[in-house]
Motif scaffolding. Structure first.
Motif, PDB file in Angstrom:
ATOM      1  N   ARG A 102      51.879  31.789   3.721  1.00 17.32           N
ATOM      2  CA  ARG A 102      53.257  32.263   3.801  1.00 17.32           C
ATOM      3  C   ARG A 102      53.085  33.790   4.704  1.00 17.32           C
ATOM      4  NH1 ARG A 102      56.763  28.941   2.050  1.00 17.32           N
ATOM      5  NH2 ARG A 102      56.053  27.689   0.084  1.00 17.32           N
ATOM      6  N   PRO A 103      53.696  33.662   5.876  1.00 20.36           N
ATOM      7  CA  PRO A 103      53.399  35.060   6.569  1.00 20.36           C
ATOM      8  C   PRO A 103      54.373  36.042   5.864  1.00 20.36           C
ATOM      9  CG  PRO A 103      54.999  33.499   7.718  1.00 20.36           C
ATOM     10  CD  PRO A 103      54.450  32.855   6.489  1.00 20.36           C
ATOM     11  N   ILE A 104      53.801  37.323   5.931  1.00 19.67           N
ATOM     12  CA  ILE A 104      54.348  38.693   5.279  1.00 19.67           C
ATOM     13  C   ILE A 104      54.544  39.689   6.172  1.00 19.67           C
ATOM     14  CG2 ILE A 104      54.313  37.827   2.868  1.00 19.67           C
ATOM     15  CD1 ILE A 104      52.310  40.115   2.742  1.00 19.67           C
ATOM     16  N   GLY A 105      53.756  39.569   7.294  1.00 16.74           N
ATOM     17  CA  GLY A 105      53.615  40.963   8.051  1.00 16.74           C
ATOM     18  C   GLY A 105      52.808  40.455   9.409  1.00 16.74           C
ATOM     19  N   MET A 106      52.645  41.537  10.145  1.00  6.94           N
ATOM     20  CA  MET A 106      51.793  41.404  11.444  1.00  6.94           C
ATOM     21  C   MET A 106      51.021  42.485  11.429  1.00  6.94           C
ATOM     22  SD  MET A 106      50.921  39.351  13.917  1.00  6.94           S
ATOM     23  CE  MET A 106      52.204  38.298  14.306  1.00  6.94           C
ATOM     24  N   VAL A 138      57.737  41.903   7.602  1.00  8.61           N
ATOM     25  CA  VAL A 138      58.875  40.799   8.094  1.00  8.61           C
ATOM     26  C   VAL A 138      59.018  40.649   9.466  1.00  8.61           C
ATOM     27  CG1 VAL A 138      61.315  40.446   7.746  1.00  8.61           C
ATOM     28  CG2 VAL A 138      60.279  41.907   6.171  1.00  8.61           C
ATOM     29  N   PRO A 139      57.794  39.826   9.860  1.00 12.01           N
ATOM     30  CA  PRO A 139      57.719  39.521  11.276  1.00 12.01           C
ATOM     31  C   PRO A 139      58.933  38.537  11.666  1.00 12.01           C
ATOM     32  CG  PRO A 139      56.171  38.407   9.949  1.00 12.01           C
ATOM     33  CD  PRO A 139      56.835  39.264   8.941  1.00 12.01           C
ATOM     34  N   VAL A 140      59.113  38.633  13.065  1.00 15.83           N
ATOM     35  CA  VAL A 140      60.078  37.641  13.401  1.00 15.83           C
ATOM     36  C   VAL A 140      59.338  36.381  13.520  1.00 15.83           C
ATOM     37  CG1 VAL A 140      61.257  37.036  15.555  1.00 15.83           C
ATOM     38  CG2 VAL A 140      61.132  39.434  15.020  1.00 15.83           C
ATOM     39  N   ALA A 141      60.041  35.242  12.940  1.00 13.43           N
ATOM     40  CA  ALA A 141      59.564  33.829  12.839  1.00 13.43           C
ATOM     41  C   ALA A 141      60.395  33.081  13.193  1.00 13.43           C
ATOM     42  CB  ALA A 141      59.156  33.687  11.416  1.00 13.43           C
ATOM     43  N   VAL A 142      60.168  31.815  13.772  1.00 18.45           N
ATOM     44  CA  VAL A 142      61.021  30.815  14.313  1.00 18.45           C
ATOM     45  C   VAL A 142      60.366  29.373  13.750  1.00 18.45           C
ATOM     46  CG1 VAL A 142      61.847  31.983  16.188  1.00 18.45           C
ATOM     47  CG2 VAL A 142      59.759  30.548  16.332  1.00 18.45           C
ATOM     48  N   SER A 143      61.365  28.243  13.941  1.00 23.07           N
ATOM     49  CA  SER A 143      61.043  26.955  13.616  1.00 23.07           C
ATOM     50  C   SER A 143      60.427  26.500  14.794  1.00 23.07           C
ATOM     51  CB  SER A 143      62.180  26.150  13.412  1.00 23.07           C
ATOM     52  OG  SER A 143      62.878  25.980  14.142  1.00 23.07           O
ATOM     53  N   PRO A 144      59.389  25.670  14.642  1.00 26.55           N
ATOM     54  CA  PRO A 144      58.659  24.805  15.769  1.00 26.55           C
ATOM     55  C   PRO A 144      59.692  24.267  16.672  1.00 26.55           C
ATOM     56  CG  PRO A 144      57.690  23.978  13.635  1.00 26.55           C
ATOM     57  CD  PRO A 144      58.986  24.884  13.406  1.00 26.55           C
ATOM     58  N   ASP A 145      60.894  23.940  16.569  1.00 26.39           N
ATOM     59  CA  ASP A 145      61.486  23.332  17.791  1.00 26.39           C
ATOM     60  C   ASP A 145      62.534  24.280  18.623  1.00 26.39           C
ATOM     61  OD1 ASP A 145      63.312  24.082  15.731  1.00 26.39           O
ATOM     62  OD2 ASP A 145      64.510  22.126  15.754  1.00 26.39           O
ATOM     63  N   THR A 146      62.192  25.510  18.471  1.00 24.30           N
ATOM     64  CA  THR A 146      62.774  26.790  19.036  1.00 24.30           C
ATOM     65  C   THR A 146      62.336  26.739  20.441  1.00 24.30           C
ATOM     66  OG1 THR A 146      63.073  28.110  17.131  1.00 24.30           O
ATOM     67  CG2 THR A 146      63.426  29.133  18.968  1.00 24.30           C
ATOM     68  N   SER A 147      63.299  26.886  21.528  1.00 22.24           N
ATOM     69  CA  SER A 147      62.944  27.088  22.929  1.00 22.24           C
ATOM     70  C   SER A 147      62.330  27.991  23.339  1.00 22.24           C
ATOM     71  CB  SER A 147      64.314  26.636  23.799  1.00 22.24           C
ATOM     72  OG  SER A 147      65.013  27.625  23.701  1.00 22.24           O
ATOM     73  N   LEU A 148      61.825  28.225  24.539  1.00 22.12           N
ATOM     74  CA  LEU A 148      61.128  29.122  24.846  1.00 22.12           C
ATOM     75  C   LEU A 148      61.920  30.388  25.247  1.00 22.12           C
ATOM     76  CD1 LEU A 148      57.949  28.002  26.731  1.00 22.12           C
ATOM     77  CD2 LEU A 148      58.011  28.517  24.405  1.00 22.12           C
ATOM     78  N   VAL A 149      63.149  30.006  25.864  1.00 18.77           N
ATOM     79  CA  VAL A 149      64.283  30.674  26.072  1.00 18.77           C
ATOM     80  C   VAL A 149      64.683  31.651  24.935  1.00 18.77           C
ATOM     81  CG1 VAL A 149      66.527  30.996  26.983  1.00 18.77           C
ATOM     82  CG2 VAL A 149      65.367  29.306  28.246  1.00 18.77           C
ATOM     83  N   GLU A 150      64.896  30.663  23.882  1.00 21.59           N
ATOM     84  CA  GLU A 150      65.191  31.625  22.824  1.00 21.59           C
ATOM     85  C   GLU A 150      64.211  32.589  22.244  1.00 21.59           C
ATOM     86  OE1 GLU A 150      67.185  28.873  19.478  1.00 21.59           O
ATOM     87  OE2 GLU A 150      66.389  27.574  21.104  1.00 21.59           O
ATOM     88  N   ILE A 151      62.811  32.417  22.637  1.00 18.86           N
ATOM     89  CA  ILE A 151      61.837  33.127  22.034  1.00 18.86           C
ATOM     90  C   ILE A 151      61.834  34.319  22.978  1.00 18.86           C
ATOM     91  CG2 ILE A 151      59.193  33.203  22.052  1.00 18.86           C
ATOM     92  CD1 ILE A 151      60.304  31.377  19.903  1.00 18.86           C
TER      93      ILE A 151
END
Length: 139
Positions: A109-113, A12-25
């Motif tokens: 589909r990502p499931i891990g890292m 369950v890796p941390v994932a975000v949408s492409p429009d997420t700001s770098l501050v949020e990252i």
């Protein structure tokens, strides 16, 4: 018997949408004590951003951290591994491509890292890298 990637990966890796700001990252990386975040669109892996990407592609380029999205700087040409592959396959991929972490995907589909630290623990839990990887992150 050789271990499989799904036995050593971080699920369950941390994932975000492409429009997420770098501050949020950055906030997510600090909250979770991680140095990488997956970029996912409609459940499919689209990119990977690391703390180094942020420094080299955004901070050093004097980009606006609030106005720059993860899609603007993330790596999209990724090496991935399937969960049922041998962990040694992940080691070979990391060596060949000089990367420290590889997304684990089921199809796209990502499931891990799986990271170099995960593999160090799997290979020799007494190694220096395994010890460092087991420590809580600096905050």
């Amino acid at each position: 018997m050789a271990q499989k990637v799904n036995e050593v990966m971080t699920p369950v890796p941390v994932a975000v949408s492409p429009d997420t700001s770098l501050v949020e990252i950055g906030v997510l990386m600090r909250q979770h004590g991680i140095g990488d975040v997956l970029v996912v669109h409609e459940g499919r892996l689209r990119g990977l951003v690391t703390d180094r990407d942020i420094v080299v592609r955004a901070v050093a380029a004097h980009r606006d951290m609030s106005g720059t999205t993860v899609a603007d700087i993330c790596s999209t040409n990724m090496i991935t591994v399937a969960p049922d592959e041998d962990a040694e396959a992940a080691v070979r991929l990391m060596r060949r491509h000089a990367v420290r972490r590889v997304p684990v995907v089921d199809g796209d589909r990502p499931i891990g890292m799986v990271s170099i630290g995960d593999l160090a623990v799997q290979r020799d839990e007494r190694s220096a890298l395994a010890d460092i990887s087991a420590e809580p992150p600096n905050t």
